[in-house]
Design a protein around this motif. Sequence first.
Motif, PDB file in Angstrom:
ATOM      1  N   GLY A  79      51.705  24.127  30.427  1.00 15.37           N
ATOM      2  CA  GLY A  79      50.372  23.865  31.070  1.00 15.37           C
ATOM      3  C   GLY A  79      49.846  25.126  31.833  1.00 15.37           C
ATOM      4  N   GLY A  80      48.451  25.212  32.132  1.00 13.00           N
ATOM      5  CA  GLY A  80      47.756  26.113  32.863  1.00 13.00           C
ATOM      6  C   GLY A  80      46.598  25.786  33.426  1.00 13.00           C
ATOM      7  N   PHE A  81      45.904  26.475  34.441  1.00  9.37           N
ATOM      8  CA  PHE A  81      44.592  26.225  34.928  1.00  9.37           C
ATOM      9  C   PHE A  81      44.030  27.181  35.553  1.00  9.37           C
ATOM     10  N   ASN A  82      42.657  27.006  36.077  1.00 12.20           N
ATOM     11  CA  ASN A  82      41.938  27.981  36.832  1.00 12.20           C
ATOM     12  C   ASN A  82      40.997  27.434  37.575  1.00 12.20           C
ATOM     13  N   LEU A  83      41.005  27.294  39.052  1.00 10.67           N
ATOM     14  CA  LEU A  83      40.232  26.717  39.971  1.00 10.67           C
ATOM     15  C   LEU A  83      39.447  27.537  40.788  1.00 10.67           C
ATOM     16  N   ASP A  84      38.280  27.487  41.213  1.00 11.98           N
ATOM     17  CA  ASP A  84      37.340  28.428  42.040  1.00 11.98           C
ATOM     18  C   ASP A  84      36.420  27.514  42.782  1.00 11.98           C
ATOM     19  N   ALA A  85      36.219  27.952  44.224  1.00 15.31           N
ATOM     20  CA  ALA A  85      35.470  27.358  44.959  1.00 15.31           C
ATOM     21  C   ALA A  85      34.529  28.424  45.380  1.00 15.31           C
ATOM     22  N   SER A  86      33.122  27.881  45.657  1.00 16.76           N
ATOM     23  CA  SER A  86      32.068  29.116  45.911  1.00 16.76           C
ATOM     24  C   SER A  86      32.240  29.362  47.534  1.00 16.76           C
ATOM     25  N   ALA A  87      32.966  28.594  48.302  1.00 18.00           N
ATOM     26  CA  ALA A  87      33.001  29.136  49.584  1.00 18.00           C
ATOM     27  C   ALA A  87      34.399  28.276  50.022  1.00 18.00           C
ATOM     28  N   GLY A  88      34.753  28.778  51.368  1.00 18.96           N
ATOM     29  CA  GLY A  88      35.918  28.441  51.881  1.00 18.96           C
ATOM     30  C   GLY A  88      37.273  29.161  51.526  1.00 18.96           C
ATOM     31  N   SER A  89      38.352  29.057  51.679  1.00 21.12           N
ATOM     32  CA  SER A  89      39.621  29.476  51.454  1.00 21.12           C
ATOM     33  C   SER A  89      40.616  28.785  51.182  1.00 21.12           C
ATOM     34  N   TRP A  90      41.871  29.417  50.771  1.00 25.97           N
ATOM     35  CA  TRP A  90      42.997  28.834  50.002  1.00 25.97           C
ATOM     36  C   TRP A  90      44.280  28.825  50.738  1.00 25.97           C
ATOM     37  N   THR A  91      44.998  27.737  50.924  1.00 32.90           N
ATOM     38  CA  THR A  91      46.313  27.928  51.886  1.00 32.90           C
ATOM     39  C   THR A  91      47.439  27.003  51.330  1.00 32.90           C
ATOM     40  N   SER A  92      48.559  26.916  51.587  1.00 30.86           N
ATOM     41  CA  SER A  92      49.569  26.154  51.300  1.00 30.86           C
ATOM     42  C   SER A  92      49.730  26.027  49.866  1.00 30.86           C
ATOM     43  N   LEU A  93      49.754  27.003  48.907  1.00 33.73           N
ATOM     44  CA  LEU A  93      49.919  26.827  47.638  1.00 33.73           C
ATOM     45  C   LEU A  93      50.941  26.146  46.894  1.00 33.73           C
ATOM     46  N   GLY A  94      51.016  25.307  46.171  1.00 34.93           N
ATOM     47  CA  GLY A  94      51.925  24.411  45.575  1.00 34.93           C
ATOM     48  C   GLY A  94      52.778  25.063  44.621  1.00 34.93           C
ATOM     49  N   LEU A  95      53.732  24.395  44.051  1.00 37.81           N
ATOM     50  CA  LEU A  95      54.549  24.837  42.877  1.00 37.81           C
ATOM     51  C   LEU A  95      53.997  25.503  41.690  1.00 37.81           C
ATOM     52  N   ASN A  96      54.256  26.849  41.340  1.00 37.63           N
ATOM     53  CA  ASN A  96      53.548  27.220  40.068  1.00 37.63           C
ATOM     54  C   ASN A  96      52.085  27.790  40.282  1.00 37.63           C
ATOM     55  N   VAL A  97      51.647  27.849  41.482  1.00 34.17           N
ATOM     56  CA  VAL A  97      50.157  28.186  42.081  1.00 34.17           C
ATOM     57  C   VAL A  97      50.193  29.548  42.669  1.00 34.17           C
ATOM     58  N   LYS A  98      49.199  30.437  42.240  1.00 37.71           N
ATOM     59  CA  LYS A  98      49.120  31.648  42.876  1.00 37.71           C
ATOM     60  C   LYS A  98      47.571  31.828  43.104  1.00 37.71           C
ATOM     61  N   LEU A  99      47.244  32.788  44.144  1.00 39.69           N
ATOM     62  CA  LEU A  99      46.028  33.181  44.110  1.00 39.69           C
ATOM     63  C   LEU A  99      45.643  34.570  43.887  1.00 39.69           C
TER      64      LEU A  99
END
Length: 879
Positions: A81-101
């Motif tokens: 499995g794979g994915f691509n997630l984008d948000a137009s504003a804000g920031s990301w933290t506490s990435l889960g298993l098999n997730v990278k920025l």
Amino acid sequence: MGRSHRLAVLLVLLFLVSLSQSAYSQSTGMTGKSVTGCTCHSNSGSLSPSMSGLPFGAGGYTPGATYSLQWDGGPHVSGDGGFNLDASAGSWTSLGLNVKLQSGELTHSSDASRSWSADWIAPAAGTGDVDFTLAVLYANGNGQNSGDTWGTGAWTLSEASGSGGTAPVASNVSYVPTSPTKGTGLGVSYDYHDADGDSEQGTQIKWWRDGLRITSIDDLSDVPNSWIGRGQQWQVEVTPSDVNEDGEPVMLDPVTIGNTLPVARDLELTPTDPLDNDDLNLDYEYFDLDGNTQQNTLIQWHLDGATIPDLDGETLVSSLWTRSGDEWQASVKPHDGTDFGDVVWTAVIVIGSSNLQPSATAYVSPPGNAVTTDALQVVVGYSDPDGDPKQATEIRWLRDGIQISAYNDLNWVPPEATSKGESWVAEARVYDGLIWSEWVTTSEVVIQNSPPVVTSISMLPEGDLITTMNLTVVWEQSDIDGDSESNSEIRWWVNGEWVRDYDDMVIVPASETVRDQHWSVQVIPGDGEGLGSSMKTNARVIQNAPPSPPEVSLGGDFGGSELGVPDSIHDLVAQATSNDPDEETVLFDYQWSRNDFHVPDLDSQPVVPSSRLEPGQTWSVTVIARDPWGLTSSASQEVTIANLPPSAAWSTSPEILIPGTLSSFDGSASTDSDGEVVTWFWTVNGVSLSGQVIDVLLPGGVHTVALTVIDDMGDSDTLEEEVVLGSANSVSELSASLDGSTVSLSWAGSSPEYRVYRSTSPITTVVGLTALDSVPAWGDPVPLDMEPAGVTAETSWSETAPVATTLYYAVTTVVDGHEVVWVSGANMVSVDATAAAESIDTDPTGSPKLLALPIAALLLLLGAAAIGITLAESRRRSD
């Protein structure tokens, strides 16, 4: 290669590189696909990505707040499995298993998951709507782009309005319970809501009793029971707060504390075990939490489940109402003048009889002890003080203390039900129609043992008996009790007489038998408790026995009583011993074989001469022992002629080693007494060498030298010693200088002869690669012999620079005619001779330079010598 051909190869390489990086990016994440989806994969079915955790129901996000998001593509089945997630504003933290920025977007770091999580931090106030786009791919794991499923999703999250502050609201405010009493207590319940998402802090709760404010219980959601009383009116007001702002207060209408129902408890009927001539008394405790007194409490009596109205309100029932076997119960329903409480019941009691109890007697026949063939019978007696006739009898049989229900109420037990050692008793009681007697127990009856019987007996071994055989008795016996054999008596008879020394021996050893004796055996069977009828075998005669198999020792004759390991320089000797059970004389014959081939000329000989032995041969001997009657036995023994190991020894040349010189180690002094040395292995300071003679270069210090020699049979011997050498006699204070084209060396030393070596590369050795040097790796320089440049007895030396470059020199010494060729920093020097080229005559007019002068002088000398030779020859001819 042409230009067009090189361009084609470059394009192919770029294509392969691009393919490799494309495959890598798909398995470890990709960006820029959250809107378009994974179009490089085929889409074999619809997939609807979902995402949870966004605050749509709360009116939008709160600026700066953190939200935990989870997303996937549907059912979590196995596969990649794979994915691509984008948000137009804000920031990301506490990435889960098999997730990278990556590049501000989230993607998978591994294709091992099908659902993912991360925390999103909302942007600052005033940002407005935030768009979320998501692409999810579920691959089937076939390593190709076919047969996969992907889909996309998009969400827009608005900013919560009024994030500057909205007052909280208290709703659904109510009393708990809605109709309170002192028994239920009183409290308030409400729902708290804040549009800003602020938590509840500082909410105020105020209470009034009978119109009077009770400040001591402010902010309590439950009124302490000690404050509550019947008939009081209570009122409450709730003002919600989020610390920053208070909401509108909510005031409830007054509520009146109602009456608490009374309680009847600790009900008891006495006597607890009444007879049909006893009165029944009811006692209980009345309790009212409001303190109200008991009024009009309802008391009722129940006989066999039916209410007796005539006894309502009574706490005593006369014995005239009761009879044996009745079941009585009372109930109390308390009243406080206002309300009835719950009905409470006593336990049910049964009215007993005043009739006198009958008695029983019992005994088992046969009394005392019985055997397994006896039936057991119980006899029960009856008596009654009231003269009532017996109406029934109950009987229980117990075996070893355990009731056997199959024989309940039977007055006998059949013989097949009993076994030896069991203990049987019977219990009985009688009934007069009203009451049972007490149980009575009979005396114990123990089932006794029956003796065993021998059914067969044998004396082993079968066939002829000789004095080397043990005599063994075996028998079978039966026991009607099923007992196994124990403590049987065994009696042995010799020549018709009972020999008590052999009593109870199952095996008589052969050493006790003598030729021509007649033996028989008798067994009296036992079962551990007694002896039964016996049986005896027929007598059998002991016949002549052959001598025992000889004990053979085979080894080398070293002159002592003990034989040693056989080798080819000592005789091979066979020693044999044997005993005759009949005490007859024993004679021995010998048969020899070498390498499995019979050697007839050695038959009857106990010795093989050493002249016929060689290392590695296998010799075997068979020794035949015979008695005068011709009975024989034999035994064989085999040995291999041992190889004697070699002895390692060496000498050195020179005999007294000189440090720093090439020295020889000679292993030719090694010997082998029964063969020859064929291989020499040396270890010098951990370096392995081979050969009878080796040449090594050893500096001063302690050196470990080991020689291992191997003979022609593969045996070996090792000699290891430490060789201690003093300091090498080397030059010191070695220096070099260049004067024009002349290189001059000077040093300090104490040698009768010095040898100068020259090289145009850095010096590593004077004599090239020695035996102790490791072989250079592929591509490394191989040490070469340096070029001898000169010999002198002085402590200085010079020459004309042969080439204009950096020159490297080494100076060695000679000790006792041996050159100390060890190279160290003290006897090495270098000089930069590149300036020597400037002394060469480069002037076209022939201006002599420094290097040209010696050559010109040499030519003049050669010319003068030629003239002199010509003149001399002319004179000789004229003479």
